[in-house]
Write a protein that holds these residues in place. Structure first.
Motif, PDB file in Angstrom:
ATOM      1  N   ALA A 252      -7.285   4.949  -7.318  1.00 41.14           N
ATOM      2  CA  ALA A 252      -6.843   5.072  -6.163  1.00 41.14           C
ATOM      3  C   ALA A 252      -7.090   4.176  -4.573  1.00 41.14           C
ATOM      4  CB  ALA A 252      -8.078   6.891  -6.252  1.00 41.14           C
ATOM      5  N   LEU A 253      -7.922   3.634  -4.499  1.00 45.05           N
ATOM      6  CA  LEU A 253      -8.411   2.572  -3.884  1.00 45.05           C
ATOM      7  C   LEU A 253      -6.580   1.535  -3.602  1.00 45.05           C
ATOM      8  CD1 LEU A 253     -10.556   0.764  -1.632  1.00 45.05           C
ATOM      9  CD2 LEU A 253     -11.233   0.044  -2.878  1.00 45.05           C
ATOM     10  N   ALA A 254      -6.665   1.310  -4.679  1.00 47.72           N
ATOM     11  CA  ALA A 254      -5.027   0.491  -4.848  1.00 47.72           C
ATOM     12  C   ALA A 254      -4.300   1.047  -3.737  1.00 47.72           C
ATOM     13  CB  ALA A 254      -5.090   0.028  -5.953  1.00 47.72           C
ATOM     14  N   GLU A 255      -3.700   2.181  -4.383  1.00 51.06           N
ATOM     15  CA  GLU A 255      -2.940   3.290  -3.573  1.00 51.06           C
ATOM     16  C   GLU A 255      -3.245   3.171  -2.212  1.00 51.06           C
ATOM     17  OE1 GLU A 255      -3.175   7.409  -5.715  1.00 51.06           O
ATOM     18  OE2 GLU A 255      -1.431   5.927  -7.406  1.00 51.06           O
ATOM     19  N   ASP A 256      -4.102   3.661  -1.756  1.00 54.43           N
ATOM     20  CA  ASP A 256      -4.963   3.801  -0.606  1.00 54.43           C
ATOM     21  C   ASP A 256      -4.950   2.579   0.516  1.00 54.43           C
ATOM     22  OD1 ASP A 256      -5.384   6.338  -0.385  1.00 54.43           O
ATOM     23  OD2 ASP A 256      -7.552   6.028  -0.244  1.00 54.43           O
ATOM     24  N   VAL A 257      -5.133   1.045  -0.068  1.00 48.64           N
ATOM     25  CA  VAL A 257      -4.760   0.220   0.402  1.00 48.64           C
ATOM     26  C   VAL A 257      -3.696  -0.695   0.749  1.00 48.64           C
ATOM     27  CG1 VAL A 257      -4.850  -2.306   0.554  1.00 48.64           C
ATOM     28  CG2 VAL A 257      -7.121  -1.069  -0.838  1.00 48.64           C
ATOM     29  N   SER A 258      -2.646   0.269  -0.158  1.00 50.08           N
ATOM     30  CA  SER A 258      -1.072  -0.488  -0.748  1.00 50.08           C
ATOM     31  C   SER A 258      -0.686   0.564   1.359  1.00 50.08           C
ATOM     32  CB  SER A 258      -0.750   0.674  -1.437  1.00 50.08           C
ATOM     33  OG  SER A 258       1.182   0.132  -1.688  1.00 50.08           O
ATOM     34  N   GLN A 259      -1.052   2.155   0.858  1.00 51.68           N
ATOM     35  CA  GLN A 259      -0.924   2.968   2.110  1.00 51.68           C
ATOM     36  C   GLN A 259      -1.234   2.392   3.762  1.00 51.68           C
ATOM     37  OE1 GLN A 259      -2.271   6.579   1.980  1.00 51.68           O
ATOM     38  NE2 GLN A 259      -1.055   7.802   4.084  1.00 51.68           N
ATOM     39  N   TRP A 260      -1.779   1.114   3.707  1.00 54.03           N
ATOM     40  CA  TRP A 260      -3.044   0.567   4.788  1.00 54.03           C
ATOM     41  C   TRP A 260      -2.287  -0.242   5.296  1.00 54.03           C
ATOM     42  CZ3 TRP A 260      -5.343   1.827   8.772  1.00 54.03           C
ATOM     43  CH2 TRP A 260      -5.753   0.716   9.644  1.00 54.03           C
ATOM     44  N   GLN A 261      -1.683  -1.074   4.480  1.00 54.08           N
ATOM     45  CA  GLN A 261      -0.940  -2.036   4.367  1.00 54.08           C
ATOM     46  C   GLN A 261       0.582  -1.747   5.015  1.00 54.08           C
ATOM     47  OE1 GLN A 261      -1.240  -3.635   0.117  1.00 54.08           O
ATOM     48  NE2 GLN A 261      -1.752  -5.324   1.169  1.00 54.08           N
ATOM     49  N   SER A 262       1.273  -0.892   4.002  1.00 51.73           N
ATOM     50  CA  SER A 262       2.397   0.169   4.751  1.00 51.73           C
ATOM     51  C   SER A 262       1.999   0.197   5.617  1.00 51.73           C
ATOM     52  CB  SER A 262       3.246   1.174   4.012  1.00 51.73           C
ATOM     53  OG  SER A 262       2.605   1.090   2.691  1.00 51.73           O
ATOM     54  N   MET A 263       0.676   1.389   6.563  1.00 54.69           N
ATOM     55  CA  MET A 263       0.509   1.712   7.563  1.00 54.69           C
ATOM     56  C   MET A 263       0.988   0.151   8.886  1.00 54.69           C
ATOM     57  SD  MET A 263       0.487   3.704   9.883  1.00 54.69           S
ATOM     58  CE  MET A 263      -0.111   5.258   8.871  1.00 54.69           C
ATOM     59  N   ILE A 264       0.543  -0.700   8.167  1.00 57.34           N
ATOM     60  CA  ILE A 264      -0.041  -2.304   9.402  1.00 57.34           C
ATOM     61  C   ILE A 264       1.297  -2.864   9.134  1.00 57.34           C
ATOM     62  CG2 ILE A 264       0.145  -4.209   9.648  1.00 57.34           C
ATOM     63  CD1 ILE A 264      -3.296  -3.645   7.719  1.00 57.34           C
ATOM     64  N   GLY A 265       2.223  -2.178   8.486  1.00 61.61           N
ATOM     65  CA  GLY A 265       3.628  -2.964   8.544  1.00 61.61           C
ATOM     66  C   GLY A 265       4.382  -2.206   9.083  1.00 61.61           C
ATOM     67  N   ARG A 266       4.260  -0.838   9.625  1.00 59.86           N
ATOM     68  CA  ARG A 266       5.216   0.333  10.246  1.00 59.86           C
ATOM     69  C   ARG A 266       4.587  -0.252  11.728  1.00 59.86           C
ATOM     70  NH1 ARG A 266       3.397   6.885  10.527  1.00 59.86           N
ATOM     71  NH2 ARG A 266       4.854   7.645  12.325  1.00 59.86           N
ATOM     72  N   CYS A 267       3.460  -0.274  12.488  1.00 53.38           N
ATOM     73  CA  CYS A 267       3.308  -0.678  13.338  1.00 53.38           C
ATOM     74  C   CYS A 267       3.567  -2.022  13.817  1.00 53.38           C
ATOM     75  CB  CYS A 267       1.173  -0.587  13.106  1.00 53.38           C
ATOM     76  SG  CYS A 267       0.684   0.796  13.509  1.00 53.38           S
ATOM     77  N   ARG A 268       3.885  -2.673  13.371  1.00 54.68           N
ATOM     78  CA  ARG A 268       4.305  -4.539  13.264  1.00 54.68           C
ATOM     79  C   ARG A 268       5.557  -4.069  13.379  1.00 54.68           C
ATOM     80  NH1 ARG A 268       5.461  -9.518   9.311  1.00 54.68           N
ATOM     81  NH2 ARG A 268       6.456 -10.723  11.487  1.00 54.68           N
TER      82      ARG A 268
END
Length: 433
Positions: A139-155
């Motif tokens: 679950a943490l791996a999926e949430d971290v991946s989602q957070w990374q995607s959020m960072i990429g989206r913001c970038r």
């Protein structure tokens, strides 16, 4: 500019994730899990926003308005829950996994920044048989991946803002920076220009102050004097005062010269006028026709003019001062002087026996000394000898003066005067006026 903004944001936002991945890769999983705390991740995210705003020259709020901050907060909140559960699971079950971590390190060590979500997913797969342990990690791996995607989206949003508000703000910032540089350069140039002008002005002031002429200070312009040093201003003030004194003295001297020149011109005018009048008088006198005004012209009385014309002088006409000669020193004066000498010879027995001769009498008669009668010469000689002896004996100043004048007359006329006149000269008695 967009790449710069996105890249700057990404470096800051991914910093905590990279740190967590490095810890897991180094088999320090507990440290890596703690690095994934929402406070640290959100702190990196906020630092990225701040750096992007600083680079664009806008406020932090301006950057946040471009990003899906509600989604960001939801993602970080969800990640916070899974991170807490993963830390608890690790603390409970970590003792069972033994050498499984070595496999995780081997999978993720490929020379690049470690992917935290991949590390966590690998770790969850290693312990998938232990579901209470594997599920929180997954679950943490999926949430971290989602957070990374959020960072990429913001970038991406920041990168795509190149033509938008941030790009314009960035360009404005660059323009302001260039403007500031230009203004600074202008200020420096202006300051250097002022320094050069001041130094040049002070050099001109020094050159004028060094000149021998104190009034050269008058050539210092007001601008140069305003830029002069205090010592230069003091010296200039002293020289101005000295120049004022020099100018005042020169003005006085100039006025004196002008007055003297005016007096000389007036004297010349009067002399020329007198010459003209005396010349006319000499002509009239020779013709025996002169008026009552001619005495003023000649500088003598009308009675004396008549006596000269009539050749009937008085004893007082020959001394003890003078005698007064008509138009003396003027044009026509020689003719009147000759007429006076003629009158002296004609009136010789009026003045020779007893007259006290004036100092000019000898000069008037010297040219006609040979025309004096022998008896008159003898009488003058006897009078001179007698008067000089009596004066020496008495010591009376009046007698001494009269005797001296007789001695002077006989000397001019080349008449013997005896030893008395020589004695008077030795006594060096000053004749009475």
């Amino acid at each position: 500019m967009g790449v710069k903004l996105g890249g700057t944001f990404l470096i800051c936002a991914m910093g905590p994730l990279h740190q967590a991945g490095a810890c897991i890769q180094a088999s320090r999983v507990p440290d890596g899990l703690r690095e994934l705390a929402p406070e640290g991740l959100l702190g990196g995210f906020q630092r990225g926003i701040e750096q992007a705003a600083k680079l664009a020259g806008v406020r932090k709020e301006d950057v946040e308005r471009l990003l899906p901050m509600d989604d960001v907060r939801a993602a970080i909140e969800q990640l916070g829950d899974s991170q807490t559960e993963a830390v608890v699971a690790w603390d409970v079950y970590a003792g069972r996994i033994g050498g499984l971590l070595e496999g995780v390190a081997e999978v993720t060590n490929h020379g690049q920044a470690p992917d935290v979500s991949l590390c966590l997913e690998r770790l969850a797969n290693k312990v998938r048989r232990d579901r209470p342990f594997a599920e929180p990690l997954q679950a943490l791996a999926e949430d971290v991946s989602q957070w990374q995607s959020m960072i990429g989206r913001c970038r991406k949003l920041l990168d795509e803002s190149g033509g938008g508000a941030l790009a314009k703000a960035y360009r404005r910032r660059q323009i302001r920076k260039l403007g500031s540089i230009a203004v600074s350069a202008l200020v420096i140039v202006a300051a250097l220009s002022v320094i050069v002008r001041v130094q040049t002005a002070r050099q001109r002031v020094d050159a004028l102050l060094a000149r021998p002429d104190v009034c050269a200070v008058r050539e210092i312009s007001a601008d140069d004097l305003g830029r002069a040093a205090s010592d230069q201003q003091r010296r200039a003030a002293e020289r101005i005062a000295q120049c004022a004194e020099v100018e005042a003295r020169e003005a006085r001297e100039r006025e004196e010269r002008e007055r003297a020149e005016e007096r000389a011109r007036e004297e010349q005018r009067r002399r020329a006028e007198r010459d003209e009048k005396c010349a006319a008088l000499a002509v009239r006198f020779k013709a025996g026709a002169f008026s009552e005004e001619d005495g003023k012209i000649a500088g003598v009385s009308n009675d004396l003019l008549r006596r000269i014309a009539q050749r009937r002088l008085l004893a007082t006409d020959v001394g003890p001062t003078g005698p007064a000669l008509p138009c003396e020193g003027a044009r026509g004066g020689d003719e009147l002087r000759a007429a006076f000498a003629e009158a002296l010879l004609a009136s010789i027995w009026t003045w020779v026996p007893s007259a006290d001769p004036g100092p000019k009498l000898g000069e008037v008669l010297a040219a006609r000394s040979a025309e004096l009668p022998p008896r008159a010469r003898t009488m003058l000689s006897s009078r001179t000898v007698h008067e000089s002896k009596r004066a020496i004996v008495s010591g009376d100043p009046a007698a001494l003066g009269r005797a001296s004048r007789l001695c002077a007359l006989t000397a001019k006329l080349e008449i013997a005067s005896g030893a008395g006149c020589a004695a008077l000269e030795r006594l060096a008695v000053k004749p009475a006026p």
